[in-house]
Design a protein around this motif. Sequence first.
Motif, PDB file in Angstrom:
ATOM      1  N   ARG A   1     102.471  23.183  51.541  1.00  0.00           N
ATOM      2  CA  ARG A   1     102.394  22.013  50.653  1.00  0.00           C
ATOM      3  C   ARG A   1     103.811  21.595  50.246  1.00  0.00           C
ATOM      4  N   ASN A   2     104.054  20.340  50.383  1.00  0.00           N
ATOM      5  CA  ASN A   2     105.397  19.817  50.067  1.00  0.00           C
ATOM      6  C   ASN A   2     105.480  19.506  48.578  1.00  0.00           C
ATOM      7  N   PRO A   3     106.311  20.248  47.804  1.00  0.00           N
ATOM      8  CA  PRO A   3     106.387  19.988  46.353  1.00  0.00           C
ATOM      9  C   PRO A   3     107.034  18.645  46.026  1.00  0.00           C
ATOM     10  N   ALA A   4     107.733  18.059  47.002  1.00  0.00           N
ATOM     11  CA  ALA A   4     108.396  16.768  46.745  1.00  0.00           C
ATOM     12  C   ALA A   4     107.505  15.584  47.110  1.00  0.00           C
ATOM     13  N   HIS A   5     106.299  15.906  47.613  1.00  0.00           N
ATOM     14  CA  HIS A   5     105.408  14.812  48.001  1.00  0.00           C
ATOM     15  C   HIS A   5     105.039  13.966  46.782  1.00  0.00           C
ATOM     16  N   GLY A   6     105.228  12.663  46.914  1.00  0.00           N
ATOM     17  CA  GLY A   6     104.892  11.757  45.822  1.00  0.00           C
ATOM     18  C   GLY A   6     106.013  11.525  44.832  1.00  0.00           C
ATOM     19  N   VAL A   7     107.144  12.234  44.992  1.00  0.00           N
ATOM     20  CA  VAL A   7     108.283  12.019  44.093  1.00  0.00           C
ATOM     21  C   VAL A   7     109.084  10.816  44.580  1.00  0.00           C
ATOM     22  N   ARG A   8     109.298   9.901  43.705  1.00  0.00           N
ATOM     23  CA  ARG A   8     110.035   8.694  44.073  1.00  0.00           C
ATOM     24  C   ARG A   8     111.519   8.858  43.758  1.00  0.00           C
TER      25      ARG A   8
END
Length: 227
Positions: free
Chosen positions: A1-8
């Motif tokens: 799981r990518n912890p940066a997913h959804g970070v703008r």
Amino acid sequence: RNPAHGVRAPRIPHSLPKALSVDQAQALLDRSQLPPAETPVERRDMAMFEILYSGGLRLSELIGLDWQPVRAPGHVSHSWILAGEGEAVVRGKGGKTRIVPLGRQALTALHAWLEVRDGMLTPKSDEDARAALFLGERGQRISPRVVQLRLQALAQRVGLPLHVHPHSLRHSFASHLLQSAQDLRAVQELLGHANISTTQIYTRLDFQHLAASYDQAHPRAKRKTEN
């Protein structure tokens, strides 16, 4: 799981283009406190700078201008001057062609340059150079770097307290038109912008001009500091 997913990512602030004031543009193009342009190089320079400011051209568009439309085996024109009509046919970004008007001062400088232009051709000038409106001292189409250096040198000679590059004159063209005419669509067409949102940045420059005038003129624009 990518912890940066959804970070703008944070938005990068857009710096406003640097435009000259009307007085600064006049001082530059009038060669304030300098003798009139007489040599072929000086005449060429003044024609280039007047056309940049009068037509709002990009540097690449200025370099690409021919002195007349040419269709020959060694060269086919894409941009050229129509001196009799007071216009320039310009191919801009994306291969889009537009027609821009040239003012009286630009046409005067242009005719002064055309009187001496052929004298800068050499036996080594190729077909592209013979069609080019502006020539370098070696008889070839002028390079962008020469335009940049000549403009900055003139700005220093007339005493402008800022770095002036060719795009400064394009920005000044847009800003000064909006200050006078307030017609965003017309400025968009003249600049060759595909999207009006690109042109809208100049409305912020216009607001800065109005805000500065407000600060100077309104009696209660600024608070007095008390000791």
